[in-house]
Design a protein around this motif. Structure first.
Motif, PDB file in Angstrom:
ATOM      1  N   PRO A 207       5.763 -10.650  -8.378  1.00  0.00           N
ATOM      2  CA  PRO A 207       4.681  -9.730  -8.760  1.00  0.00           C
ATOM      3  C   PRO A 207       4.173  -8.957  -7.544  1.00  0.00           C
ATOM      4  CG  PRO A 207       4.335 -11.901  -9.720  1.00  0.00           C
ATOM      5  CD  PRO A 207       5.454 -12.046  -8.738  1.00  0.00           C
ATOM      6  N   VAL A 208       3.912  -7.686  -7.730  1.00  0.00           N
ATOM      7  CA  VAL A 208       3.486  -6.810  -6.639  1.00  0.00           C
ATOM      8  C   VAL A 208       2.232  -6.060  -7.068  1.00  0.00           C
ATOM      9  CG1 VAL A 208       4.122  -4.901  -5.124  1.00  0.00           C
ATOM     10  CG2 VAL A 208       5.880  -6.495  -5.923  1.00  0.00           C
ATOM     11  N   LYS A 209       1.174  -6.165  -6.252  1.00  0.00           N
ATOM     12  CA  LYS A 209      -0.030  -5.358  -6.467  1.00  0.00           C
ATOM     13  C   LYS A 209       0.079  -4.132  -5.582  1.00  0.00           C
ATOM     14  CE  LYS A 209      -5.091  -5.306  -6.145  1.00  0.00           C
ATOM     15  NZ  LYS A 209      -6.315  -6.076  -5.800  1.00  0.00           N
ATOM     16  N   VAL A 210       0.078  -2.953  -6.201  1.00  0.00           N
ATOM     17  CA  VAL A 210       0.252  -1.697  -5.481  1.00  0.00           C
ATOM     18  C   VAL A 210      -1.114  -1.040  -5.307  1.00  0.00           C
ATOM     19  CG1 VAL A 210       1.429   0.523  -5.440  1.00  0.00           C
ATOM     20  CG2 VAL A 210       2.525  -1.442  -6.535  1.00  0.00           C
ATOM     21  N   LEU A 211      -1.530  -0.883  -4.037  1.00  0.00           N
ATOM     22  CA  LEU A 211      -2.777  -0.189  -3.705  1.00  0.00           C
ATOM     23  C   LEU A 211      -2.439   1.253  -3.343  1.00  0.00           C
ATOM     24  CD1 LEU A 211      -4.306  -2.972  -1.443  1.00  0.00           C
ATOM     25  CD2 LEU A 211      -4.939  -2.467  -3.800  1.00  0.00           C
ATOM     26  N   LEU A 212      -3.213   2.203  -3.844  1.00  0.00           N
ATOM     27  CA  LEU A 212      -2.875   3.614  -3.716  1.00  0.00           C
ATOM     28  C   LEU A 212      -4.011   4.403  -3.076  1.00  0.00           C
ATOM     29  CD1 LEU A 212      -1.747   3.381  -7.320  1.00  0.00           C
ATOM     30  CD2 LEU A 212      -0.114   4.178  -5.637  1.00  0.00           C
ATOM     31  N   ARG A 213      -3.654   5.211  -2.061  1.00  0.00           N
ATOM     32  CA  ARG A 213      -4.613   6.085  -1.397  1.00  0.00           C
ATOM     33  C   ARG A 213      -4.014   7.472  -1.225  1.00  0.00           C
ATOM     34  NH1 ARG A 213      -5.833   5.265   3.906  1.00  0.00           N
ATOM     35  NH2 ARG A 213      -4.144   3.809   4.380  1.00  0.00           N
ATOM     36  N   SER A 214      -4.883   8.471  -1.053  1.00  0.00           N
ATOM     37  CA  SER A 214      -4.439   9.830  -0.770  1.00  0.00           C
ATOM     38  C   SER A 214      -5.198  10.355   0.437  1.00  0.00           C
ATOM     39  CB  SER A 214      -4.684  10.742  -1.971  1.00  0.00           C
ATOM     40  OG  SER A 214      -4.454  12.105  -1.621  1.00  0.00           O
ATOM     41  N   HIS A 215      -4.497  11.128   1.270  1.00  0.00           N
ATOM     42  CA  HIS A 215      -5.131  11.727   2.439  1.00  0.00           C
ATOM     43  C   HIS A 215      -5.543  13.172   2.204  1.00  0.00           C
ATOM     44  CE1 HIS A 215      -4.936   8.400   4.966  1.00  0.00           C
ATOM     45  NE2 HIS A 215      -3.784   8.572   5.562  1.00  0.00           N
ATOM     46  N   ASP A 216      -5.177  13.758   1.060  1.00  0.00           N
ATOM     47  CA  ASP A 216      -5.503  15.169   0.893  1.00  0.00           C
ATOM     48  C   ASP A 216      -5.911  15.500  -0.539  1.00  0.00           C
ATOM     49  OD1 ASP A 216      -2.827  15.001  -0.147  1.00  0.00           O
ATOM     50  OD2 ASP A 216      -2.052  15.550   1.825  1.00  0.00           O
ATOM     51  N   VAL A 217      -4.949  15.584  -1.463  1.00  0.00           N
ATOM     52  CA  VAL A 217      -5.252  16.037  -2.816  1.00  0.00           C
ATOM     53  C   VAL A 217      -4.879  14.949  -3.822  1.00  0.00           C
ATOM     54  CG1 VAL A 217      -4.891  18.455  -2.179  1.00  0.00           C
ATOM     55  CG2 VAL A 217      -2.971  17.119  -3.078  1.00  0.00           C
ATOM     56  N   LEU A 218      -5.046  15.275  -5.101  1.00  0.00           N
ATOM     57  CA  LEU A 218      -4.707  14.329  -6.165  1.00  0.00           C
ATOM     58  C   LEU A 218      -3.195  14.159  -6.257  1.00  0.00           C
ATOM     59  CD1 LEU A 218      -6.016  12.687  -8.532  1.00  0.00           C
ATOM     60  CD2 LEU A 218      -5.501  14.652  -9.985  1.00  0.00           C
ATOM     61  N   HIS A 219      -2.739  12.900  -6.232  1.00  0.00           N
ATOM     62  CA  HIS A 219      -1.332  12.566  -6.426  1.00  0.00           C
ATOM     63  C   HIS A 219      -1.225  11.538  -7.556  1.00  0.00           C
ATOM     64  CE1 HIS A 219      -0.056  14.700  -2.801  1.00  0.00           C
ATOM     65  NE2 HIS A 219      -1.007  14.092  -2.121  1.00  0.00           N
TER      66      HIS A 219
ATOM     67  N   GLU B  13       0.840  -1.190   0.000  1.00  0.00           N
ATOM     68  CA  GLU B  13       0.000   0.000   0.000  1.00  0.00           C
ATOM     69  C   GLU B  13       0.877   1.242   0.000  1.00  0.00           C
ATOM     70  OE1 GLU B  13      -3.978   1.158   2.280  1.00  0.00           O
ATOM     71  OE2 GLU B  13      -2.223   1.441   3.566  1.00  0.00           O
ATOM     72  N   VAL B  14       0.548   2.172  -0.875  1.00  0.00           N
ATOM     73  CA  VAL B  14       1.237   3.462  -0.956  1.00  0.00           C
ATOM     74  C   VAL B  14       0.222   4.543  -0.619  1.00  0.00           C
ATOM     75  CG1 VAL B  14       2.519   5.046  -2.423  1.00  0.00           C
ATOM     76  CG2 VAL B  14       2.788   2.575  -2.737  1.00  0.00           C
ATOM     77  N   VAL B  15       0.558   5.387   0.348  1.00  0.00           N
ATOM     78  CA  VAL B  15      -0.330   6.469   0.761  1.00  0.00           C
ATOM     79  C   VAL B  15       0.372   7.791   0.487  1.00  0.00           C
ATOM     80  CG1 VAL B  15      -1.619   7.528   2.657  1.00  0.00           C
ATOM     81  CG2 VAL B  15      -1.399   5.037   2.528  1.00  0.00           C
ATOM     82  N   GLY B  16      -0.270   8.639  -0.313  1.00  0.00           N
ATOM     83  CA  GLY B  16       0.283   9.946  -0.618  1.00  0.00           C
ATOM     84  C   GLY B  16      -0.308  11.023   0.264  1.00  0.00           C
ATOM     85  N   GLN B  17       0.542  11.907   0.736  1.00  0.00           N
ATOM     86  CA  GLN B  17       0.109  13.052   1.540  1.00  0.00           C
ATOM     87  C   GLN B  17       1.106  14.168   1.320  1.00  0.00           C
ATOM     88  OE1 GLN B  17      -0.360  12.281   5.722  1.00  0.00           O
ATOM     89  NE2 GLN B  17      -1.023  14.357   6.201  1.00  0.00           N
ATOM     90  N   GLN B  18       0.609  15.379   1.174  1.00  0.00           N
ATOM     91  CA  GLN B  18       1.522  16.492   0.924  1.00  0.00           C
ATOM     92  C   GLN B  18       2.613  16.556   1.997  1.00  0.00           C
ATOM     93  OE1 GLN B  18      -1.582  19.527   0.948  1.00  0.00           O
ATOM     94  NE2 GLN B  18      -1.240  19.890  -1.220  1.00  0.00           N
ATOM     95  N   TRP B  19       3.851  16.361   1.648  1.00  0.00           N
ATOM     96  CA  TRP B  19       4.428  16.007   0.354  1.00  0.00           C
ATOM     97  C   TRP B  19       5.378  14.866   0.609  1.00  0.00           C
ATOM     98  CZ3 TRP B  19       3.470  21.083   1.743  1.00  0.00           C
ATOM     99  CH2 TRP B  19       2.560  21.754   0.918  1.00  0.00           C
ATOM    100  N   GLN B  20       4.812  13.692   0.851  1.00  0.00           N
ATOM    101  CA  GLN B  20       5.599  12.510   1.193  1.00  0.00           C
ATOM    102  C   GLN B  20       4.809  11.253   0.852  1.00  0.00           C
ATOM    103  OE1 GLN B  20       6.044  11.974   5.514  1.00  0.00           O
ATOM    104  NE2 GLN B  20       4.317  13.362   5.806  1.00  0.00           N
ATOM    105  N   TRP B  21       5.547  10.142   0.813  1.00  0.00           N
ATOM    106  CA  TRP B  21       4.945   8.826   0.599  1.00  0.00           C
ATOM    107  C   TRP B  21       5.076   7.998   1.863  1.00  0.00           C
ATOM    108  CZ3 TRP B  21       2.284   8.995  -3.638  1.00  0.00           C
ATOM    109  CH2 TRP B  21       2.740   9.711  -4.747  1.00  0.00           C
ATOM    110  N   ARG B  22       4.047   7.210   2.155  1.00  0.00           N
ATOM    111  CA  ARG B  22       4.099   6.231   3.238  1.00  0.00           C
ATOM    112  C   ARG B  22       3.738   4.865   2.661  1.00  0.00           C
ATOM    113  NH1 ARG B  22       1.693  10.578   6.105  1.00  0.00           N
ATOM    114  NH2 ARG B  22       2.994  11.320   7.814  1.00  0.00           N
TER     115      ARG B  22
END
Length: 355
Positions: free
Chosen positions: A165-177, A105-114
């Motif tokens: 093989p890796v399935k990458v799930l993507l979420r954002s906590h604020d704006v479009l990334h 899981e990749v979580v985007g938030q201004q301005w970093q990745w978790r």
């Protein structure tokens, strides 16, 4: 210099990608649009010559030309199908991972990745923005037992096993990334309130830069991370060393003020540009920063004490440290939040005599 490096960017790199079909689709797009570009320009040249001004010749008014319209509709339809059909086939494969794909899981938030990996149960615990706090930046539901063994990555660097093989799930906590690793041929918009995904298989060891490919605010240019691809044994060792969500909630840092300072540094994006272990980054590392004498951009020197840290955080544009770009955005903080972050920075490495 390798043949590949001599031809890049004219030929696509294959460092860590199984997506030859993506490259084929790009090639198809270039060929089709290139043919249309040449044909349209030749047609314009022909029209300029064929219908050039000549004495005694008058243009005839024709409000419509059904035959020409049929030809244009037919030709453009063929061109659009040639562009869309391969892309739809490739996209269908792009979002349908194999059963053996591991989850990331990749979580985007201004301005970093978790990042987050599932625990031994192989599935993620529930998450929701309602649970996002300074000490739970991923918003994992504490009441969901499935999330207690999820493994968390505190840094902007994540590791993946070679050939898996890796399935990458993507979420954002604020704006479009948009999470983008160019060498993997893989990218996907991250829309707030939605979970998007794609999959790929890393096929070459190395360290690759991840970036945000959607303008997401003043700190967009520094929203970067790294993906390290390594052998499975090394990856497994690293993964087992990551803290679980349950461990993170139980352990803390000890001092509540320092715990809050670290949590705020994570939630407000400070650790996207500053490291806590001495590694170089966009901004100065916080390890050993307090009590250090820094050279400023104008050549003067300043002692990094509490007053310096507070002033710099409140107004980062007032002065900048030599050797680092002046890109730090101004972040509104309450007095208690500022106290906590300054205390956390102080705890990371004041000189012995200054402790």
């Amino acid at each position: 210099m390798s043949a590949n490096s001599r031809t890049t960017p004219w030929s696509a790199s294959t460092l860590a990608s199984i997506w030859s079909t993506v490259d084929d689709t790009l090639t198809t797009t270039v060929v089709v649009t290139g043919l249309f570009f040449v044909a349209i320009n030749l047609f314009v040249v022909y029209c300029l010559w064929r219908y050039r001004h000549r004495e005694g010749v008058r243009a005839a008014y024709a409000p419509d030309n059904p035959r020409l319209e049929r030809w244009l509709i037919g030709v453009t339809t063929v061109g659009i199908v040639a562009l869309l059909a391969p892309g739809l086939v490739v996209y269908a494969r792009f979002v349908n991972p194999p059963a053996e794909a591991m989850l990331l899981e990749v979580v985007g938030q201004q301005w970093q990745w978790r990042y987050r990996f599932p625990g031994d149960d192989g599935r993620f615990g529930r998450s929701d923005v309602r649970f996002v706090t300074a000490d739970n930046p991923l918003g994992i539901d504490p009441a969901d037992a499935a999330g207690h063994d999820d493994r968390l990555v505190d840094a902007s660097e994540v590791r993946l096993p070679l050939g898996q093989p890796v399935k990458v799930l993507l979420r954002s906590h604020d704006v479009l990334h948009d999470y983008y690793v160019p060498q993997f041929r893989a990218r996907m918009n991250i829309v707030p309130g939605q979970v998007s995904w794609f999959w790929f298989t890393p096929t070459a060891s190395g360290r690759y830069e991840a970036m945000c490919a959607q303008l997401c605010g003043v700190g967009h240019a520094v929203m970067q991370g790294f993906v390290v691809v390594e052998e499975r044994a090394a990856f497994d060792t690293w993964l087992q060393g990551l803290p679980t969500f349950a461990q993170r909630r139980a352990a803390g840092i000890g001092d509540p003020l320092l715990a809050r300072g670290r949590a705020l540094a994570e939630s407000k994006g400070c650790l996207a540009c500053h490291t806590t272990d001495g590694r170089p980054a966009v901004g100065p590392t916080w390890k050993g920063l307090y009590g250090k004498t820094e050279t400023l951009a104008d050549g003067s020197q300043a002692l990094v004490d509490e007053a310096f840290l507070r002033g710099f955080i409140v107004d980062p544009k007032a002065r900048s440290i030599r050797g680092f770009p002046p890109v730090m955005p101004r972040i509104d903080m309450e007095a208690a939040e500022l106290d906590a972050i300054v205390a956390y920075i102080k705890s990371l490495g004041a000189p012995a005599e200054g402790r």
